[in-house]
Design an enzyme around this catalytic site. Structure first.
Site, short mmCIF file in Angstrom:
data_model
loop_
_atom_site.label_atom_id
_atom_site.label_comp_id
_atom_site.label_asym_id
_atom_site.label_seq_id
_atom_site.Cartn_x
_atom_site.Cartn_y
_atom_site.Cartn_z
CD GLU A 187 27.01 8.85 -39.35
OE1 GLU A 187 27.81 8.39 -38.53
OE2 GLU A 187 25.80 8.51 -39.40
CD GLU A 290 29.12 10.28 -34.36
OE1 GLU A 290 28.97 11.46 -34.73
OE2 GLU A 290 28.24 9.41 -34.50
#
Length: 469
Positions: A187, A290
């Site tokens: 991220e 994820e």
């Protein structure tokens, strides 16, 4: 209500599998438990210790394992800075403190990595959440002082790439683990990773991502790991992943072997999923790498899986933490490190136990046990149904999530079979009501002349399996 879903092999693609990340749960003593390895990575019935009770669970048969390359050391004289909000199990030990290597580090996570391999997992990826603390600007693996600032020192970009490659080489040569891919980011475009975050993290600007990707390709090749692909960039949202990909230069794109993306954008209209697939093109492999939320019944998860496969067309689907507290896990995790230390220095130990089983464990079993690696994902004709065909076993699997009222569905199978076939049926009720079914075998259904009709109860996930297709 009734509808028809036409199962069509046109445009089918190959499924890599289902998986999980190790990280926090496997960083605790849970990483040494054989019963959890059996439940997660085998298909046999597993007996799991849950708060002193033995619980029988259908093995999930996960075959993808994502290993978290850590960022923390506690050697004498270490200048590592710890966030006041982090707890101990979220600090992953790294193999180098800047002066010396310690290949005995991160024992628990490496233990589960080996157990997963021995249980049958066959696709391994290593990912970095933060560079080792000593490569960061402020010595803090939770992030820079501000969330919009990069925390990898420019002078350490090459060292970071070489570090990742060195661990991948060690895993191949000494651990018996071949990482087929590495991802240097987690991220990276978020402005959330800062010095007071409650986990490890690191912001990377677009230019920094491109530089690290290029250096990492060179470092892997130097280590004789030319067959290890680079996955990127594990952005938090589909829309963010599309922006990152479109912003990469052509040279950077050529170095990326697979796009990884997280599923923390609900995207109920599925525009962002479809746009990401359009951005990367049909030929680029994608993993949803994820997924997690705090809803224990599994309905949100089932809908997300269905939307991903219909519009994003990933070849792999990975859950974040299978054992986690507050209903975020498939199994409820109970840990002793819930109180951060406002003065720095995370509290707690690496103890942990399984407290119970969430319904979404059984919901995931509806998918993972029947849509197996190597199967071909077919066009199901509807977002809420996934169709998969295994050529080796000649088996057709259909998994339907019904998040509304009772519904009768007609599955048109004429493009695959026109005979009379027996369909085995399993159902999980996404509710905690008394008598709710948990991956329960139901009476067989029958297709006639390539038509299968089944009534799905409200709030259910149903798997249908037909042989000789």
């Amino acid at each position: 209500m009734s509808d028809e879903r036409v199962i069509d092999p046109q445009g089918a693609y190959t499924w890599d599998g289902w998986g999980t990340c190790l990280s926090w749960w496997a960083n605790t003593e849970l990483g040494t438990r054989d019963d959890l390895a059996a439940a997660l990575f085998r298909l046999d019935t597993a007996k799991v210790d849950a708060a002193g009770r033995t619980v029988e669970l259908p093995g999930l048969g996960l075959n993808i394992v994502r290993y978290n390359l850590g960022a923390c050391t506690w050697t004498d004289g270490s200048a590592m800075v710890e966030s006041p909000a982090i707890v101990r199990r979220k600090q992953i030990e790294t193999f180098c403190d800047g002066d010396a290597w310690d290949w005995g580090a991160d024992a628990h996570q490496r233990s589960m990595l080996a157990k997963a391999r021995d249980a049958g997992a066959d696709l391994f990826e290593m990912f970095s959440v933060s560079p080792p603390w000593w490569m960061t600007v402020n010595g803090n693996p939770s992030g820079a002082e501000r969330g919009d600032q990069d925390n990898l020192e420019f002078q350490y970009q090459k060292e970071f790439a070489r570090f990742i490659a060195a661990v991948a080489r060690r895993a191949r040569d000494e651990w018996g683990i071949r990482f087929s891919s590495v991802d240097p980011f987690n991220e990276p475009s978020l402005n959330s990773w800062h010095a007071k975050q409650n986990q490890e993290g690191c912001h990377f600007t677009l230019g920094a991502q491109e530089a690290v990707i290029e250096l990492l390709r060179g470092a892997l090749d130097e280590q004789g790991l030319g067959d290890v692909l680079i996955a990127a960039s594990d952005e938090c949202h589909y829309a963010g992943a599309a922006r990152t990909w479109r912003s990469f230069t052509e040279d950077t794109r050529r170095l990326v072997g697979r796009v990884n993306v997280h599923a923390y954008e609900r995207d109920e209209g599925c525009r962002s999923r479809a746009d990401l697939r359009k951005a990367v093109g049909e030929a680029m492999p994608v993993w949803q790498s994820e997924y997690s939320e705090g809803e224990p019944d599994g309905m949100a998860m089932a809908l997300s899986i269905s939307r991903d496969i219909r519009f994003l067309r990933p070849s792999g689907w990975v859950c974040w933490q299978p054992v986690e507290a507050l209903d975020w896990g498939l199994l409820d995790g109970e840990y002793d490190d819930q109180t951060p230390n406002p003065n720095g220095g995370a509290k707690g130990t690496l103890k942990g136990r399984v407290g119970g089983v969430n319904t979404k464990y059984h919901v995931l079993a509806q998918y993972t046990r029947h849509i197996r690696p190597g199967a071909r994902i077919l066009n199901s004709g509807h977002t809420n149904t996934i169709a998969a065909h295994d050529a080796a076993s000649q088996r057709l699997s259909l998994v339907t999530v019904n998040n509304g009222a009772q519904r009768t569905v007609t599955y048109a199978l004429r493009r695959l079979t026109q005979g009379t076939d027996i369909a085995r049926v399993w159902v999980t009720d996404a509710t905690d009501a008394p008598g709710a079914r948990r991956y329960a075998r139901e009476p067989d259904a029958r297709s006639q002349d390539g038509i299968l009709t089944l009534t799905h109860g409200a709030g259910t996930v149903t798997t249908m399996e037909i042989d000789a297709v």
